[in-house]
Design an enzyme around this catalytic site. Structure first.
Site, PDB file in Angstrom:
ATOM      1  N   GLY A  59      -8.678   3.861   7.808  1.00 38.72           N
ATOM      2  CA  GLY A  59      -8.469   5.278   8.045  1.00 38.72           C
ATOM      3  C   GLY A  59      -7.013   5.669   8.219  1.00 38.72           C
ATOM      4  O   GLY A  59      -6.602   6.736   7.804  1.00 38.72           O
ATOM      5  N   GLY A  94       1.388  -2.003   4.217  1.00 39.66           N
ATOM      6  CA  GLY A  94       1.908  -0.662   4.005  1.00 39.66           C
ATOM      7  C   GLY A  94       3.211  -0.458   4.750  1.00 39.66           C
ATOM      8  O   GLY A  94       4.291  -0.485   4.175  1.00 39.66           O
ATOM      9  N   ASP A 111      -6.376  -6.607   4.613  1.00 39.70           N
ATOM     10  CA  ASP A 111      -5.731  -5.297   4.603  1.00 39.70           C
ATOM     11  C   ASP A 111      -5.717  -4.733   6.010  1.00 39.70           C
ATOM     12  O   ASP A 111      -6.774  -4.503   6.607  1.00 39.70           O
ATOM     13  CB  ASP A 111      -6.502  -4.371   3.658  1.00 39.70           C
ATOM     14  N   GLY A 112      -4.504  -4.532   6.547  1.00 37.79           N
ATOM     15  CA  GLY A 112      -4.376  -3.908   7.855  1.00 37.79           C
ATOM     16  C   GLY A 112      -3.571  -4.737   8.823  1.00 37.79           C
ATOM     17  O   GLY A 112      -3.921  -5.888   9.096  1.00 37.79           O
ATOM     18  N   GLY A 113      -2.466  -4.191   9.312  1.00 32.88           N
ATOM     19  CA  GLY A 113      -1.675  -4.883  10.314  1.00 32.88           C
ATOM     20  C   GLY A 113      -0.927  -6.094   9.803  1.00 32.88           C
ATOM     21  O   GLY A 113      -0.537  -6.957  10.595  1.00 32.88           O
ATOM     22  N   ASP A 159      -4.764   3.726  -1.664  1.00 34.82           N
ATOM     23  CA  ASP A 159      -5.810   3.986  -0.687  1.00 34.82           C
ATOM     24  C   ASP A 159      -6.357   5.397  -0.856  1.00 34.82           C
ATOM     25  O   ASP A 159      -5.632   6.375  -0.664  1.00 34.82           O
ATOM     26  CB  ASP A 159      -5.274   3.808   0.730  1.00 34.82           C
ATOM     27  N   SER A 210       0.855  -1.181   0.000  1.00 31.25           N
ATOM     28  CA  SER A 210       0.000   0.000   0.000  1.00 31.25           C
ATOM     29  C   SER A 210       0.891   1.232   0.000  1.00 31.25           C
ATOM     30  O   SER A 210       1.705   1.410   0.913  1.00 31.25           O
ATOM     31  CB  SER A 210      -0.898   0.018   1.239  1.00 31.25           C
TER      32      SER A 210
END
Length: 230
Positions: free
Chosen positions: A149, A205, A183-185, A39, A12
């Site tokens: 976010g 990311g 997606d995330g962590g 994003d 990301s």
């Protein structure tokens, strides 16, 4: 790439250094990546504002050098108003959130009519029942493993069960080829569990873009860690 690998790392660019964004995009392609996530946040659906079509248009030529693929994650209200703009800018896949699409089937149709791949995303608190009627209309399902976010959040482990249940739902409908993205962590300690649960696309990311190591080294470490879940 090792023939045993059944997943992909999807960097990301939200975590990239925007002072040298072109170089950061090129770095992941040079590391063997072929797919990146962009994003898009509007400050309404999520508490942050990021980028728009102009960024995609600016970095598209770099992606073309590597036959790169852009998936654009639209964390925005009324995404249908902007689909054509992001398609024209160079997105290959447009991901919309079920939470912002009261007429989700129609929105997915719009994306397909633009010649792009439609995908749908769910927040951690959104049940799978919200998308079960459109599973046959999407080219990917994205399960958020953080609340969207901001980058750098901790992986929500309860979402692993959602990934497992989603994989079963897709398989039962003969949609074994439909990929699941998380997606995330996603970092070295969490990626194997996500792969084991059934995720085939792993968005990272800060796991890719950080000052601890080079982009290529971070991609290598993620791939090695993820193989333990395969």
């Amino acid at each position: 790439m090792d023939s045993r690998v059944r997943f992909e790392i999807v960097p990301s660019i939200l975590s990239a250094d925007f002072a040298c964004l072109g170089e950061q995009v090129r770095a992941v392609f040079e590391a063997g990546i072929r797919r990146i996530q962009i994003d898009v946040m509007d400050g309404q659906f999520v508490p942050n504002i990021t980028m728009g079509p102009l960024i995609i248009e600016a970095i598209r030529p770099i992606a073309n050098e590597y036959d790169g693929y852009f998936e654009t994650h639209l964390m925005i209200v009324q995404p249908e108003r902007y689909l054509a703009d992001f398609a024209k800018a160079g997105s290959d896949m447009l991901i919309v959130h079920v939470e912002t699409c009261p007429h989700l089937h129609r929105t997915l149709q719009q994306i397909r009519e633009l010649g792009k791949s439609p995908a749908v995303a769910l927040n951690p608190s959104t049940p799978l029942t919200a998308i079960e009627e459109v599973l046959g209309d999407v080219d990917m399902v994205l399960v958020m493993t953080v609340n969207p976010g901001f980058g750098g959040q901790a992986f929500i482990t309860s979402q692993l069960d959602k990934v497992r249940r989603l994989r079963a739902m897709l398989d039962e409908r003969g949609l074994q080829a439909t990929p699941i993205e998380v997606d995330g962590g996603v970092h070295v300690p969490t990626i194997a569990a996500a792969v084991a649960a059934g995720a085939t696309l792993l968005v990272s990311g800060s796991g890719v873009y950080n000052k601890k190591a080079s982009v290529a080294e971070n991609v290598r470490r993620l791939m090695e860690a993820g193989q333990a879940g395969g």
